[in-house]
Design a protein around this motif. Sequence first.
Motif, PDB file in Angstrom:
ATOM      1  N   VAL A 290       9.194  -5.731 -21.371  1.00  0.00           N
ATOM      2  CA  VAL A 290       8.210  -5.188 -20.435  1.00  0.00           C
ATOM      3  C   VAL A 290       7.066  -6.194 -20.374  1.00  0.00           C
ATOM      4  N   ILE A 291       6.958  -6.885 -19.252  1.00  0.00           N
ATOM      5  CA  ILE A 291       5.990  -7.974 -19.113  1.00  0.00           C
ATOM      6  C   ILE A 291       4.802  -7.444 -18.314  1.00  0.00           C
ATOM      7  N   GLU A 292       3.762  -7.037 -19.024  1.00  0.00           N
ATOM      8  CA  GLU A 292       2.605  -6.414 -18.383  1.00  0.00           C
ATOM      9  C   GLU A 292       1.589  -7.466 -17.956  1.00  0.00           C
ATOM     10  N   GLY A 293       0.868  -7.132 -16.903  1.00  0.00           N
ATOM     11  CA  GLY A 293      -0.166  -8.016 -16.397  1.00  0.00           C
ATOM     12  C   GLY A 293      -1.161  -7.245 -15.555  1.00  0.00           C
ATOM     13  N   THR A 294      -1.999  -7.989 -14.865  1.00  0.00           N
ATOM     14  CA  THR A 294      -3.028  -7.406 -14.009  1.00  0.00           C
ATOM     15  C   THR A 294      -2.671  -7.654 -12.550  1.00  0.00           C
ATOM     16  N   LEU A 295      -2.648  -6.599 -11.760  1.00  0.00           N
ATOM     17  CA  LEU A 295      -2.378  -6.706 -10.334  1.00  0.00           C
ATOM     18  C   LEU A 295      -3.699  -6.728  -9.574  1.00  0.00           C
ATOM     19  N   ILE A 296      -3.831  -7.660  -8.637  1.00  0.00           N
ATOM     20  CA  ILE A 296      -5.073  -7.835  -7.873  1.00  0.00           C
ATOM     21  C   ILE A 296      -4.746  -7.776  -6.385  1.00  0.00           C
ATOM     22  N   ARG A 297      -5.499  -6.985  -5.673  1.00  0.00           N
ATOM     23  CA  ARG A 297      -5.415  -6.937  -4.204  1.00  0.00           C
ATOM     24  C   ARG A 297      -6.681  -7.564  -3.637  1.00  0.00           C
ATOM     25  N   LEU A 298      -6.528  -8.675  -2.935  1.00  0.00           N
ATOM     26  CA  LEU A 298      -7.662  -9.414  -2.383  1.00  0.00           C
ATOM     27  C   LEU A 298      -7.674  -9.273  -0.869  1.00  0.00           C
ATOM     28  N   GLN A 299      -8.788  -8.816  -0.334  1.00  0.00           N
ATOM     29  CA  GLN A 299      -8.958  -8.661   1.107  1.00  0.00           C
ATOM     30  C   GLN A 299     -10.224  -9.396   1.540  1.00  0.00           C
ATOM     31  N   VAL A 300     -10.093 -10.256   2.545  1.00  0.00           N
ATOM     32  CA  VAL A 300     -11.245 -10.992   3.078  1.00  0.00           C
ATOM     33  C   VAL A 300     -11.455 -10.605   4.530  1.00  0.00           C
ATOM     34  N   HIS A 302     -12.064 -12.654   7.179  1.00  0.00           N
ATOM     35  CA  HIS A 302     -11.410 -13.517   8.161  1.00  0.00           C
ATOM     36  C   HIS A 302     -10.907 -14.779   7.482  1.00  0.00           C
ATOM     37  N   LEU A 303      -9.922 -15.403   8.120  1.00  0.00           N
ATOM     38  CA  LEU A 303      -9.403 -16.703   7.727  1.00  0.00           C
ATOM     39  C   LEU A 303      -9.593 -17.667   8.885  1.00  0.00           C
ATOM     40  N   PRO A 304      -9.543 -18.975   8.649  1.00  0.00           N
ATOM     41  CA  PRO A 304      -9.624 -19.922   9.773  1.00  0.00           C
ATOM     42  C   PRO A 304      -8.512 -19.663  10.781  1.00  0.00           C
ATOM     43  N   GLY A 305      -8.883 -19.260  11.978  1.00  0.00           N
ATOM     44  CA  GLY A 305      -7.914 -18.990  13.029  1.00  0.00           C
ATOM     45  C   GLY A 305      -7.302 -17.605  12.980  1.00  0.00           C
ATOM     46  N   ASP A 306      -7.734 -16.752  12.057  1.00  0.00           N
ATOM     47  CA  ASP A 306      -7.168 -15.402  11.933  1.00  0.00           C
ATOM     48  C   ASP A 306      -8.311 -14.446  11.627  1.00  0.00           C
ATOM     49  N   ARG A 307      -8.634 -13.592  12.618  1.00  0.00           N
ATOM     50  CA  ARG A 307      -9.752 -12.663  12.444  1.00  0.00           C
ATOM     51  C   ARG A 307      -9.332 -11.359  11.779  1.00  0.00           C
ATOM     52  N   ASP A 308      -8.029 -11.154  11.609  1.00  0.00           N
ATOM     53  CA  ASP A 308      -7.548  -9.909  11.008  1.00  0.00           C
ATOM     54  C   ASP A 308      -6.507 -10.240   9.934  1.00  0.00           C
ATOM     55  N   PRO A 309      -6.932 -10.833   8.822  1.00  0.00           N
ATOM     56  CA  PRO A 309      -5.957 -11.275   7.813  1.00  0.00           C
ATOM     57  C   PRO A 309      -5.398 -10.103   7.014  1.00  0.00           C
ATOM     58  N   LYS A 310      -4.174 -10.286   6.551  1.00  0.00           N
ATOM     59  CA  LYS A 310      -3.559  -9.293   5.679  1.00  0.00           C
ATOM     60  C   LYS A 310      -4.040  -9.513   4.245  1.00  0.00           C
ATOM     61  N   PRO A 311      -4.019  -8.472   3.427  1.00  0.00           N
ATOM     62  CA  PRO A 311      -4.443  -8.648   2.027  1.00  0.00           C
ATOM     63  C   PRO A 311      -3.472  -9.536   1.256  1.00  0.00           C
ATOM     64  N   VAL A 312      -3.984 -10.165   0.239  1.00  0.00           N
ATOM     65  CA  VAL A 312      -3.191 -11.016  -0.655  1.00  0.00           C
ATOM     66  C   VAL A 312      -3.044 -10.287  -1.986  1.00  0.00           C
ATOM     67  N   TRP A 313      -1.806 -10.227  -2.477  1.00  0.00           N
ATOM     68  CA  TRP A 313      -1.527  -9.588  -3.760  1.00  0.00           C
ATOM     69  C   TRP A 313      -1.265 -10.671  -4.807  1.00  0.00           C
ATOM     70  N   LEU A 314      -1.956 -10.561  -5.934  1.00  0.00           N
ATOM     71  CA  LEU A 314      -1.813 -11.498  -7.035  1.00  0.00           C
ATOM     72  C   LEU A 314      -1.418 -10.742  -8.294  1.00  0.00           C
ATOM     73  N   TRP A 315      -0.617 -11.398  -9.129  1.00  0.00           N
ATOM     74  CA  TRP A 315      -0.274 -10.837 -10.441  1.00  0.00           C
ATOM     75  C   TRP A 315      -0.654 -11.852 -11.502  1.00  0.00           C
ATOM     76  N   CYS A 316      -1.391 -11.391 -12.507  1.00  0.00           N
ATOM     77  CA  CYS A 316      -1.859 -12.260 -13.586  1.00  0.00           C
ATOM     78  C   CYS A 316      -1.209 -11.815 -14.885  1.00  0.00           C
ATOM     79  N   SER A 317      -0.872 -12.755 -15.736  1.00  0.00           N
ATOM     80  CA  SER A 317      -0.160 -12.446 -16.967  1.00  0.00           C
ATOM     81  C   SER A 317      -1.055 -11.875 -18.055  1.00  0.00           C
ATOM     82  N   ALA A 318      -2.376 -11.834 -17.856  1.00  0.00           N
ATOM     83  CA  ALA A 318      -3.299 -11.303 -18.860  1.00  0.00           C
ATOM     84  C   ALA A 318      -3.563  -9.824 -18.590  1.00  0.00           C
ATOM     85  N   ILE A 319      -3.886  -9.081 -19.634  1.00  0.00           N
ATOM     86  CA  ILE A 319      -4.242  -7.674 -19.512  1.00  0.00           C
ATOM     87  C   ILE A 319      -5.613  -7.467 -20.141  1.00  0.00           C
TER      88      ILE A 319
END
Length: 417
Positions: A290-300, A302-319
Amino acid sequence: MVLADFRRDLYQCLTRRADALFELTDAVLCTDGPVHSLVDLTLTAEHRRGHGALYDGLNAGRIDIARLRARLAGLPLPRAADGRIVLAVDVSNWLRPDAPTSPDRLFCHVYARGKGQAQLIPGWPYSFVAALEAGRTSWTQVLDAVRLGPADDATAVTAAQLRDVVDRLITVGHWRPGDPDILIVADTGYDTARLAWVLADLPVVLVGRIRSDRVLRLPKPARAAGTIGRPRKHGGEFALADPATWPAPHHVTTTATTRYGTARAAAWDRLHPRLTRRTCWIDHDGDLPVIEGTLIRLQVDHLPGDRDPKPVWLWCSAIGATAADVDRWWQAFLRRFDLEHTFRLFKQTLGWTRPKIRTTQAADRWTWLIITAHTQLRLARPLAADLRRPWERPAPPGRLTPARVRRGFRNLRPTSA
């Protein structure tokens, strides 16, 4: 002085056809404008041999890669604002669609300009590891490159590559016990949980982007008194695409950025993928981990050329992360895109993928020459003058781009050889 020492060490690493390979590297650095073909490099003043010697050097030369890797690891290393080493790993493709006689080609995943227009084109994929700087920049320090073969397990090769790089950094003293863990960031396409499992004995923390259709598992619930039967290994499902499955986050942070507007990060602790005995885990002895970590949902905003960006999901190996840790991780992940600037410089300016080389051995030699050329540009960064075009704005000291440092490298070469 550091540049001169590196050039002397580089020459010692060229164990066959040293003069031809060394002058070829200088020609890449000193030619005017982008490199469009190998034979054109023989016309520069720094290349004193004919075109035959150039191809002979690539085809029959030899580079002591192990010694060169150790020398790259021993150079001054960029660090994050808190003094932490941040490494990025990514794959860049040398496309060879018109080379049916070239061995070990793979189908490389290539993104087209429009959304949903990805293609698979034959070529040679190379896995690069580079150290990242703090702040917005187009500079990275490339530490290693490995070509992926048809029979290779990409995750296993990447894990071995990262282990070797970290071991070399520890050997030369860039990391000592008590220092912050080395942070490794990766984009979608890497099995971050498996990398974390394989590299668990190293002082590293991994942060990787995961697809938005993934389903992770929450921590197992506390076992009620008097319960019989086999204990549960997993909690309920956490579907990234279904907010109804999300519990309240452990941390929520808000950060104002100049490039993306307001960045909002939500983090959940101890989430893990549910592993099955397939693919890389089919031969695993004992129970699956069981490899536990921290899940992160990042929402900004705007992006260059994109005014409605989708969220980015990240997984980190630290808890057990704090809010400051969460912000550090997603900000380090955004720095990973600096490596894209390096790939663009390799291909569009230094001409990494321009030659029509047939053998993989010659391709590997040329790749390492490009890496050494880029390293020399980095070492020449504080020495180069701003030879800007009339229409370009002056750059502050220390803020020259690699392409602008290259313009003045010819003036530095006599004093650094």
